[in-house]
Motif scaffolding. Structure first.
Motif, PDB file in Angstrom:
ATOM      1  N   ALA A 157       0.828  -1.208   0.000  1.00 35.36           N
ATOM      2  CA  ALA A 157       0.000   0.000   0.000  1.00 35.36           C
ATOM      3  C   ALA A 157       0.867   1.265   0.000  1.00 35.36           C
ATOM      4  CB  ALA A 157      -0.935   0.001   1.208  1.00 35.36           C
ATOM      5  N   GLN A 158       1.919   1.288   0.807  1.00 37.68           N
ATOM      6  CA  GLN A 158       2.785   2.479   0.866  1.00 37.68           C
ATOM      7  C   GLN A 158       3.545   2.690  -0.439  1.00 37.68           C
ATOM      8  OE1 GLN A 158       3.137   4.900   3.210  1.00 37.68           O
ATOM      9  NE2 GLN A 158       1.363   3.950   4.165  1.00 37.68           N
ATOM     10  N   ALA A 159       4.028   1.611  -1.046  1.00 35.09           N
ATOM     11  CA  ALA A 159       4.743   1.738  -2.315  1.00 35.09           C
ATOM     12  C   ALA A 159       3.815   2.263  -3.408  1.00 35.09           C
ATOM     13  CB  ALA A 159       5.342   0.388  -2.715  1.00 35.09           C
ATOM     14  N   LEU A 160       2.609   1.713  -3.458  1.00 42.87           N
ATOM     15  CA  LEU A 160       1.637   2.201  -4.439  1.00 42.87           C
ATOM     16  C   LEU A 160       1.263   3.650  -4.168  1.00 42.87           C
ATOM     17  CD1 LEU A 160      -0.772  -0.841  -4.844  1.00 42.87           C
ATOM     18  CD2 LEU A 160       0.754   0.115  -6.567  1.00 42.87           C
ATOM     19  N   ASP A 161       1.107   3.999  -2.894  1.00 39.40           N
ATOM     20  CA  ASP A 161       0.758   5.361  -2.523  1.00 39.40           C
ATOM     21  C   ASP A 161       1.835   6.340  -2.972  1.00 39.40           C
ATOM     22  OD1 ASP A 161      -0.977   7.250  -1.292  1.00 39.40           O
ATOM     23  OD2 ASP A 161       0.334   7.283   0.466  1.00 39.40           O
ATOM     24  N   THR A 162       3.080   6.007  -2.693  1.00 38.26           N
ATOM     25  CA  THR A 162       4.185   6.879  -3.093  1.00 38.26           C
ATOM     26  C   THR A 162       4.238   7.035  -4.607  1.00 38.26           C
ATOM     27  OG1 THR A 162       5.442   6.214  -1.144  1.00 38.26           O
ATOM     28  CG2 THR A 162       6.685   7.212  -2.955  1.00 38.26           C
ATOM     29  N   ALA A 163       4.142   5.916  -5.321  1.00 36.97           N
ATOM     30  CA  ALA A 163       4.194   5.969  -6.780  1.00 36.97           C
ATOM     31  C   ALA A 163       3.029   6.778  -7.352  1.00 36.97           C
ATOM     32  CB  ALA A 163       4.189   4.552  -7.352  1.00 36.97           C
ATOM     33  N   LEU A 164       1.825   6.555  -6.824  1.00 33.20           N
ATOM     34  CA  LEU A 164       0.648   7.265  -7.327  1.00 33.20           C
ATOM     35  C   LEU A 164       0.742   8.756  -7.043  1.00 33.20           C
ATOM     36  CD1 LEU A 164      -2.106   7.192  -8.691  1.00 33.20           C
ATOM     37  CD2 LEU A 164      -3.116   6.626  -6.466  1.00 33.20           C
ATOM     38  N   ILE A 165       1.157   9.121  -5.843  1.00 32.79           N
ATOM     39  CA  ILE A 165       1.260  10.549  -5.516  1.00 32.79           C
ATOM     40  C   ILE A 165       2.327  11.223  -6.369  1.00 32.79           C
ATOM     41  CG2 ILE A 165       1.981  12.168  -3.710  1.00 32.79           C
ATOM     42  CD1 ILE A 165       0.345  10.509  -1.750  1.00 32.79           C
ATOM     43  N   LEU A 166       3.463  10.578  -6.555  1.00 34.05           N
ATOM     44  CA  LEU A 166       4.506  11.162  -7.411  1.00 34.05           C
ATOM     45  C   LEU A 166       4.009  11.318  -8.843  1.00 34.05           C
ATOM     46  CD1 LEU A 166       7.710   9.374  -6.088  1.00 34.05           C
ATOM     47  CD2 LEU A 166       7.034  11.770  -5.753  1.00 34.05           C
ATOM     48  N   TRP A 167       3.272  10.314  -9.329  1.00 31.39           N
ATOM     49  CA  TRP A 167       2.723  10.416 -10.679  1.00 31.39           C
ATOM     50  C   TRP A 167       1.693  11.543 -10.763  1.00 31.39           C
ATOM     51  CZ3 TRP A 167      -2.235   9.550 -12.672  1.00 31.39           C
ATOM     52  CH2 TRP A 167      -2.313   9.566 -14.061  1.00 31.39           C
ATOM     53  N   LEU A 168       0.828  11.660  -9.750  1.00 28.87           N
ATOM     54  CA  LEU A 168      -0.177  12.724  -9.741  1.00 28.87           C
ATOM     55  C   LEU A 168       0.470  14.102  -9.698  1.00 28.87           C
ATOM     56  CD1 LEU A 168      -2.848  11.168  -7.358  1.00 28.87           C
ATOM     57  CD2 LEU A 168      -3.142  11.670  -9.795  1.00 28.87           C
ATOM     58  N   ILE A 169       1.510  14.250  -8.887  1.00 27.38           N
ATOM     59  CA  ILE A 169       2.223  15.533  -8.825  1.00 27.38           C
ATOM     60  C   ILE A 169       2.860  15.842 -10.176  1.00 27.38           C
ATOM     61  CG2 ILE A 169       4.224  16.711  -7.828  1.00 27.38           C
ATOM     62  CD1 ILE A 169       3.541  15.280  -5.178  1.00 27.38           C
ATOM     63  N   GLY A 170       3.483  14.832 -10.766  1.00 26.60           N
ATOM     64  CA  GLY A 170       4.118  15.024 -12.079  1.00 26.60           C
ATOM     65  C   GLY A 170       3.132  15.375 -13.173  1.00 26.60           C
ATOM     66  N   SER A 171       1.915  14.876 -13.057  1.00 28.97           N
ATOM     67  CA  SER A 171       0.912  15.162 -14.085  1.00 28.97           C
ATOM     68  C   SER A 171       0.097  16.414 -13.778  1.00 28.97           C
ATOM     69  CB  SER A 171      -0.006  13.958 -14.280  1.00 28.97           C
ATOM     70  OG  SER A 171      -0.756  13.730 -13.111  1.00 28.97           O
ATOM     71  N   GLY A 172       0.423  17.085 -12.656  1.00 25.08           N
ATOM     72  CA  GLY A 172      -0.260  18.341 -12.329  1.00 25.08           C
ATOM     73  C   GLY A 172      -1.672  18.149 -11.794  1.00 25.08           C
ATOM     74  N   ALA A 173      -1.913  17.050 -11.141  1.00 24.60           N
ATOM     75  CA  ALA A 173      -3.247  16.779 -10.601  1.00 24.60           C
ATOM     76  C   ALA A 173      -3.580  17.766  -9.481  1.00 24.60           C
ATOM     77  CB  ALA A 173      -3.321  15.351 -10.076  1.00 24.60           C
ATOM     78  N   GLY A 174      -4.852  17.976  -9.272  1.00 20.18           N
ATOM     79  CA  GLY A 174      -5.317  18.891  -8.245  1.00 20.18           C
ATOM     80  C   GLY A 174      -5.262  18.282  -6.852  1.00 20.18           C
ATOM     81  N   LEU A 175      -5.589  19.105  -5.870  1.00 22.18           N
ATOM     82  CA  LEU A 175      -5.518  18.704  -4.474  1.00 22.18           C
ATOM     83  C   LEU A 175      -6.443  17.541  -4.152  1.00 22.18           C
ATOM     84  CD1 LEU A 175      -4.385  19.278  -1.652  1.00 22.18           C
ATOM     85  CD2 LEU A 175      -6.297  20.861  -1.319  1.00 22.18           C
ATOM     86  N   LEU A 176      -7.637  17.527  -4.715  1.00 19.27           N
ATOM     87  CA  LEU A 176      -8.577  16.446  -4.428  1.00 19.27           C
ATOM     88  C   LEU A 176      -8.032  15.089  -4.873  1.00 19.27           C
ATOM     89  CD1 LEU A 176     -12.052  18.055  -5.186  1.00 19.27           C
ATOM     90  CD2 LEU A 176     -10.937  17.703  -2.982  1.00 19.27           C
ATOM     91  N   TRP A 177      -7.322  15.067  -5.998  1.00 16.37           N
ATOM     92  CA  TRP A 177      -6.725  13.816  -6.454  1.00 16.37           C
ATOM     93  C   TRP A 177      -5.621  13.368  -5.496  1.00 16.37           C
ATOM     94  CZ3 TRP A 177      -8.969  10.709  -9.663  1.00 16.37           C
ATOM     95  CH2 TRP A 177      -9.864  11.221 -10.594  1.00 16.37           C
TER      96      TRP A 177
END
Length: 170
Positions: free
Chosen positions: A72-92
């Motif tokens: 769960a933590q590895a997926l969380d880190t990867a997903l958040i880094l990807w979301l930040i890189g793609s410019g996702a908003g705060l809700l995402w």
């Protein structure tokens, strides 16, 4: 464990409803209400994760809990880094830990089933007894938990937002 999960889920629903009710009473911004609603969904994933952790603790097999949490933590880190890189908003960004927590719960549930060949079932007849046993601790927690956090809220009420920010940073 089934009735305990039922009790935890009941507590989670009450907490989620209470948070939304408080935002209604104080006139919170609608976007903030949505953010709190999404973040509150983490209570569900945590409730299930803790319930499975209990099974692993009873069986003295904490390595399985560790595997589920690491996934769960590895997926969380990867997903958040990807979301930040793609410019996702705060809700995402708020929703990411909810989604990855749910994946961690599914991994834990699969490990419980595969390793111990046990499925969870809820016996609602035991729920009233569990609630009555947990009530004193729950009421105490409702009083004790907010108390240490009151000093964090006071600067925002008494001073400027900049002063509250400096206080929080300190």
């Amino acid at each position: 464990v089934g009735p305990a999960i039922g009790g935890v889920l009941l507590r989670v629903v009450v907490g989620l409803v209470a948070a939304q009710l408080m935002f209604t009473l104080i006139g919170g911004h609608p976007d903030l209400r949505v953010a709190v609603g999404i973040a509150s969904l983490m209570y569900f994933t945590e409730a299930f994760a803790l319930s499975f952790a209990v099974i692993f603790q009873v069986r003295l097999a904490l390595q399985y809990d560790a595997v589920a949490r690491v996934v769960a933590q590895a997926l969380d880190t990867a997903l958040i880094l990807w979301l930040i890189g793609s410019g996702a908003g705060l809700l995402w960004l708020i929703a990411a830990p909810v989604a990855t927590g749910a994946v961690g719960v599914l991994v834990a549930a699969a490990l419980v089933y595969l390793r111990f060949r046990s499925a969870l079932r809820v016996d609602f007849h035991r729920l009233p007894w569990l609630v009555s046993e947990a009530l004193p601790v729950g009421l105490t927690s409702m009083v004790v938990t907010p108390y240490p956090r009151l000093d964090r809220r006071r600067p925002g009420l008494l001073g400027t937002s900049a002063w509250a920010g400096h206080h929080g940073a300190a």
